[in-house]
Design an enzyme around this catalytic site. Structure first.
Site, PDB file in Angstrom:
ATOM      1  N   HIS A   1       0.837  -1.204   0.000  1.00 49.45           N
ATOM      2  CA  HIS A   1       0.000   0.000   0.000  1.00 49.45           C
ATOM      3  C   HIS A   1       0.875   1.258   0.000  1.00 49.45           C
ATOM      4  CE1 HIS A   1      -3.626   2.338   1.542  1.00 49.45           C
ATOM      5  NE2 HIS A   1      -2.632   3.154   1.808  1.00 49.45           N
ATOM      6  N   GLU A   2       1.873   1.273   0.873  1.00 47.22           N
ATOM      7  CA  GLU A   2       2.754   2.452   0.962  1.00 47.22           C
ATOM      8  C   GLU A   2       3.599   2.590  -0.312  1.00 47.22           C
ATOM      9  OE1 GLU A   2       1.875   4.346   3.236  1.00 47.22           O
ATOM     10  OE2 GLU A   2       0.831   2.831   4.408  1.00 47.22           O
TER      11      GLU A   2
ATOM     12  N   HIS B  76       1.723   4.427  -2.986  1.00 49.17           N
ATOM     13  CA  HIS B  76       1.870   5.882  -2.813  1.00 49.17           C
ATOM     14  C   HIS B  76       3.226   6.319  -3.365  1.00 49.17           C
ATOM     15  CE1 HIS B  76      -1.634   6.583  -0.340  1.00 49.17           C
ATOM     16  NE2 HIS B  76      -1.233   5.806   0.632  1.00 49.17           N
TER      17      HIS B  76
HETATM   18 ZN   LIG Z   1      -2.368   5.175   2.299  1.00 49.28          ZN
END
Ligand SMILES: [Zn+2]
Ligand SMILES: [Zn+2]
Length: 159
Positions: free
Chosen positions: A67-68, A71
């Site tokens: 998830h990170e 980003h």
């Molecule tokens: Zn996030």
């Protein structure tokens, strides 16, 4: 597991799942309690909560790392890196990252604010729960754009 092991872990996931290297820093941050991870747009660093690892294990933590990294890579590629962006949603689904930065059980219970209000669409009957009082005149139904009415929930009328 220490920061060096985390760094190697993030680098490996980055290459395996994204086909791109992770060239910044990944560290554990014990003060991160409400979320499992964080990405910093200014420094491009990633922080992972060690409580996350302790509470949910390696597999779930790897989903947070993904998830990170969504980003991270999208931000560096100047694409839509925010949760609401289509680029983000597509990439996240593709690599199998967690949809949310998991919130840890002990803290989320304490921090959870109960819903106190309910907006009801007078046109289609759709209900929207709200934690704080809002002015219904300022909003419209998300489904049909109808007018909304505000109601105060009683204690037993929660979700
Ligand atoms: Zn996030
Ligand atoms: Zn409606």
């Amino acid at each position: 597991m220490d920061n060096q092991a985390l760094q190697q872990w993030v680098e490996r996931v980055s290459l395996e799942s994204f086909g791109r290297p992770f060239l910044h820093k990944a560290i554990f941050n014990g003060r991160l309690k409400a979320t499992g991870g964080r990405y910093f747009t200014r420094t491009h660093h990633i922080e992972i909560s060690p409580h996350q690892l302790a509470a949910f294990g390696v597999e779930e933590t790897e989903k947070i790392i993904k998830h990170e990294l969504c980003h991270y890579h999208l931000h560096l590629m100047k694409r839509g890196y925010r949760h609401r962006d289509a680029d983000f949603k597509t990439l996240l689904a593709h690599v199998g990252g967690s949809r949310y930065c998991n919130s840890l059980p002990e803290r989320s219970e304490k921090k959870a604010i109960p819903y106190k209000y309910k907006l009801i669409c007078v046109h289609c009957g759709m209900e929207y729960l709200r934690k704080r009082k809002v002015d219904p005149a300022r909003y419209a139904c998300g489904k049909c754009r109808g007018k909304l009415k505000l109601f105060l929930l009683d204690k037993h009328d929660g979700p």
